[in-house]
Design an enzyme around this catalytic site. Sequence first.
Site, PDB file in Angstrom:
ATOM      1  N   HIS A  13      43.563   4.285  -4.925  1.00  0.00           N
ATOM      2  CA  HIS A  13      44.306   5.428  -5.456  1.00  0.00           C
ATOM      3  C   HIS A  13      43.745   5.966  -6.770  1.00  0.00           C
ATOM      4  O   HIS A  13      44.173   7.009  -7.242  1.00  0.00           O
ATOM      5  CB  HIS A  13      45.797   5.106  -5.512  1.00  0.00           C
ATOM      6  CG  HIS A  13      46.329   4.898  -4.121  1.00  0.00           C
ATOM      7  ND1 HIS A  13      46.201   5.857  -3.145  1.00  0.00           N
ATOM      8  CD2 HIS A  13      46.887   3.817  -3.519  1.00  0.00           C
ATOM      9  CE1 HIS A  13      46.684   5.390  -1.998  1.00  0.00           C
ATOM     10  NE2 HIS A  13      47.103   4.152  -2.214  1.00  0.00           N
ATOM     11  N   HIS A 193      50.466  -5.537   0.456  1.00  0.00           N
ATOM     12  CA  HIS A 193      51.061  -4.230   0.769  1.00  0.00           C
ATOM     13  C   HIS A 193      52.428  -4.108   0.135  1.00  0.00           C
ATOM     14  O   HIS A 193      53.332  -4.880   0.426  1.00  0.00           O
ATOM     15  CB  HIS A 193      51.169  -3.942   2.276  1.00  0.00           C
ATOM     16  CG  HIS A 193      51.140  -2.453   2.552  1.00  0.00           C
ATOM     17  ND1 HIS A 193      52.218  -1.640   2.353  1.00  0.00           N
ATOM     18  CD2 HIS A 193      50.132  -1.644   2.942  1.00  0.00           C
ATOM     19  CE1 HIS A 193      51.890  -0.389   2.636  1.00  0.00           C
ATOM     20  NE2 HIS A 193      50.613  -0.360   2.987  1.00  0.00           N
TER      21      HIS A 193
HETATM   22  N1  PXP Z   1      46.167  -4.925   1.989  1.00  0.00           N
HETATM   23  C1  PXP Z   1      45.861  -4.039   2.958  1.00  0.00           C
HETATM   24  C2  PXP Z   1      45.213  -4.539   4.197  1.00  0.00           C
HETATM   25  C3  PXP Z   1      46.114  -2.654   2.794  1.00  0.00           C
HETATM   26  O1  PXP Z   1      45.797  -1.790   3.763  1.00  0.00           O
HETATM   27  C4  PXP Z   1      46.664  -2.221   1.570  1.00  0.00           C
HETATM   28  C5  PXP Z   1      46.896  -0.760   1.345  1.00  0.00           C
HETATM   29  O2  PXP Z   1      45.705  -0.076   1.383  1.00  0.00           O
HETATM   30  C6  PXP Z   1      46.944  -3.178   0.589  1.00  0.00           C
HETATM   31  C7  PXP Z   1      46.716  -4.522   0.836  1.00  0.00           C
HETATM   32  C8  PXP Z   1      47.503  -2.800  -0.745  1.00  0.00           C
HETATM   33  O3  PXP Z   1      48.762  -2.230  -0.601  1.00  0.00           O
HETATM   34  P1  PXP Z   1      49.416  -1.506  -1.851  1.00  0.00           P
HETATM   35  O4  PXP Z   1      48.528  -0.364  -2.201  1.00  0.00           O
HETATM   36  O5  PXP Z   1      50.756  -1.087  -1.330  1.00  0.00           O
HETATM   37  O6  PXP Z   1      49.505  -2.517  -2.952  1.00  0.00           O
END
Ligand code: PXP
Length: 251
Positions: A13, A193
């Site tokens: 991001h 996530h």
């Molecule tokens: N792990 C995986 C496999 C993901 O696809 C993501 C999101 O891109 C994340 C971790 C990180 O999630 P967040 O951005 O919600 O912390």
Amino acid sequence: MTNNLRLGVNIDHVATIRNARGGGHPDPVRAARAAAQAGADGITAHLREDRRHISDDDMERLAHQIDLPLNFEMAATDEMLAIALRHKPHAACIVPEKREERTTEGGLDAAGGFDSLKPFVDALGDAGIRVSLFIEADVKQLDAAKALGAPVVELHTGAYCDAAPDDREAQLARVIAAAAHADAIGLECHAGHGLTFDTVGPIAAIPTIVELNIGHFLIGEAIFGGLESAIKRMRALMDQARADATGERSA
Ligand code: PXP
């Protein structure tokens, strides 16, 4: 450090913000270097099919210009496999991808997609890339990941993080049971996530989870207090939760 819980910082991001204006600022590679300074153990980046955040050039620079291990998140497509084989990141995490989704909604169907996933797991593994499958906290999916020959799974913590207060414990229990099953069948277990300062503790306390991948919250929090401070606080919360759970003293 008193425990073995690694933090992978997802810098997607940073690229989202850069792309809002075009140009080169803020640079995700600079964010990766700052994350390393702040105590991250790895960098995670997702090259999406639609290139909505990370670009091919970002991926190339991340693979060759940073010192931390790179975890390349990718859909199981021939295009992404070719890119992975060209850059040979430390790890590749296969994720499901739908164009219309805002983020990775739900885990990979490793059980239902066994035949189509097998060539990707094999090709990445043969190239010396550590393969991980991003799956729901579900025994069937874990067993399928094992049968596919993936050495690592990443458990999707979205359902736990998004749960209503009266469902949170049940969702946490699913992650705890899945992490125990992963360990029992010989899979290295990661999770990620949706994790935030408020939700990371109970996940970090699960002793068989060895890596958390966290992105959106850290980049958002960096707006208010800086990336280094956000990562350091996350790292401290993880370490404290793990130390409390294992009876060790936090560093
Ligand atoms: N792990 C995986 C496999 C993901 O696809 C993501 C999101 O891109 C994340 C971790 C990180 O999630 P967040 O951005 O919600 O912390």
